[in-house]
Write a protein that holds these residues in place. Sequence first.
Motif, PDB file in Angstrom:
ATOM      1  N   ILE A 399     -55.050 -27.122  43.167  1.00  0.00           N
ATOM      2  CA  ILE A 399     -55.328 -28.120  42.134  1.00  0.00           C
ATOM      3  C   ILE A 399     -56.601 -27.691  41.413  1.00  0.00           C
ATOM      4  O   ILE A 399     -57.636 -27.481  42.046  1.00  0.00           O
ATOM      5  CB  ILE A 399     -55.495 -29.520  42.755  1.00  0.00           C
ATOM      6  N   ILE A 400     -56.498 -27.532  40.107  1.00  0.00           N
ATOM      7  CA  ILE A 400     -57.643 -27.032  39.341  1.00  0.00           C
ATOM      8  C   ILE A 400     -57.915 -27.930  38.126  1.00  0.00           C
ATOM      9  O   ILE A 400     -57.038 -28.668  37.683  1.00  0.00           O
ATOM     10  CB  ILE A 400     -57.410 -25.578  38.849  1.00  0.00           C
ATOM     11  N   ASP A 401     -59.131 -27.832  37.598  1.00  0.00           N
ATOM     12  CA  ASP A 401     -59.455 -28.570  36.379  1.00  0.00           C
ATOM     13  C   ASP A 401     -58.794 -27.898  35.183  1.00  0.00           C
ATOM     14  O   ASP A 401     -58.639 -26.675  35.161  1.00  0.00           O
ATOM     15  CB  ASP A 401     -60.977 -28.572  36.158  1.00  0.00           C
ATOM     16  N   GLY A 402     -58.442 -28.695  34.219  1.00  0.00           N
ATOM     17  CA  GLY A 402     -57.842 -28.137  33.013  1.00  0.00           C
ATOM     18  C   GLY A 402     -57.856 -29.162  31.905  1.00  0.00           C
ATOM     19  O   GLY A 402     -58.557 -30.176  31.993  1.00  0.00           O
ATOM     20  N   GLU A 403     -57.082 -28.898  30.877  1.00  0.00           N
ATOM     21  CA  GLU A 403     -57.056 -29.792  29.725  1.00  0.00           C
ATOM     22  C   GLU A 403     -55.635 -30.141  29.315  1.00  0.00           C
ATOM     23  O   GLU A 403     -54.757 -29.272  29.285  1.00  0.00           O
ATOM     24  CB  GLU A 403     -57.765 -29.120  28.538  1.00  0.00           C
ATOM     25  N   SER A 404     -55.419 -31.406  29.013  1.00  0.00           N
ATOM     26  CA  SER A 404     -54.159 -31.830  28.396  1.00  0.00           C
ATOM     27  C   SER A 404     -54.395 -31.836  26.894  1.00  0.00           C
ATOM     28  O   SER A 404     -55.528 -31.971  26.434  1.00  0.00           O
ATOM     29  CB  SER A 404     -53.772 -33.251  28.804  1.00  0.00           C
TER      30      SER A 404
END
Length: 484
Positions: A399-404
Amino acid sequence: MPATSKTDLYRKLPSVDELLHRPELAALASSQGQAAVTDAARTVLARLRMEIRAARLEAATVDLALSGISAAVERQVGQSLSYSLRPVVNATGVILHTNLGRAPLAASALEHIRDASSGYSNLEFDVGTGDRGKRDVHVDRLFRKLLNERFAGEGACATPDISTIVVNNNAAAVLLALNTLAEGGEVIVSRGELVEVGGSFRIPDVMSKSNATLREVGTTNRTRVADYEQAINEKTRLLLRVHRSNFQITGFTEQPQAEELATLARKRNIPLMEDLGSGALFDLRSIGVSGEPGVLDSLQAGADVVSYSGDKLLGGPQAGILSGRGDLIAQARANSLFRALRVDKLTYAALEATLLAYVKHDHDAIPALRMMHLSHEEIGRRAEAVVVKLRSSLLAVAIIDGESVIGGGAAPSAVLATRLLAVTRKGLSADEVSARLRASEPTIIARVEDGRVLLDLRTVFPEQDEKVIAALRALDQEISDCRF
Ligand SMILES: *Cc1c(COP(=O)(O)O)cnc(C)c1O
């Protein structure tokens, strides 16, 4: 053993008639119709003949294929009688994804479509007088509530009369507005706004189809109010601002404020139109997006007419909406193009229900808005709940940080922080994993980035999380597709 000749192999194949007389296929024909089964039998036999011709089948494999021929016909019937337009799980994190149908509809919109269109309705009938009515009254009254009342609250100036009409999509709305307001005359547009939106909507093309002449001013990166002012002549009919929906110009740039253009438009008595594209009816700052005008912002800044889509930030059905000064909207309604571009009762029903959710301040009822409001933590919790249900030595899910991405021509830079499932599978490339997810039932659409498959649960409905888990579990299994 001597190779069997192709002619001998062809001879092994039954005729269409023989196939149709088999009891299992006769039964299939009585439930699915003779025509569909005959068609399917022809298709399957043709496929076998092609395989023989291409020397991909020999005696033993032809026998094997023949033993499964009824089942193959049955599959073929199933395929040809099933829908081509199907639901998919959008795990891309792009909320308003044009290729995936843009805004999902609210439950109330679906109910209203069913109620209003499974039988007859008062679409164009005034129940009070028994006379013919207008189909746009159903949504105009709600747009008035959403636009006029709040507008009136803004203070000193006389309450404007904002009315609204609806056509097929925003491209049609722009065409109708330009043709109504500027046919035979000139429309001034900044060179920095001559956009092309996906599906080849180009401002210069729409302009020529509407019989108006495009008058470009300024440069790609800088346009001043004075540029518009100098271009105004006796042929000028309209000043047009176009939202830069899918690109940004950064660096040494200048663009007049809508207010400045409105002042100029007023002074010269020329209407100002703004093509907003995405047109939000809620405050985008509530999801941390700033500098994006909503429909009210644009009208308050002095635009006389604004155009926007029903299925972008508004979160409703495909539609093109023109809101603005009552006299200008009345002209557009009287244009015969309006009749050609009018929408069906399905659209009015879906739009009315969506607008009613805004009137009630029930933003969560609108799926696209609900997805925009989901917090990074909430998405992270759902991602963790998915990961704990996966146990596999082949599969690695982090699970990683990202952008929608909001998408649908909201600010191209408008992104929302999210948590992503990053999936890798031993023995399969990211593209192969992505293809396996697409082939699952239902189809799951993910992103591929840096050799990993990324799934964003923001755009996955919570009740679909189980489907995502099932599809990821299935990645464990070896592929077996030995069907002909
Ligand atoms: C999306 C968009 C359009 C086209 O709208 P449709 O509803 O897809 O026809 C036109 N102009 C702008 C600025 C847009 O963003």
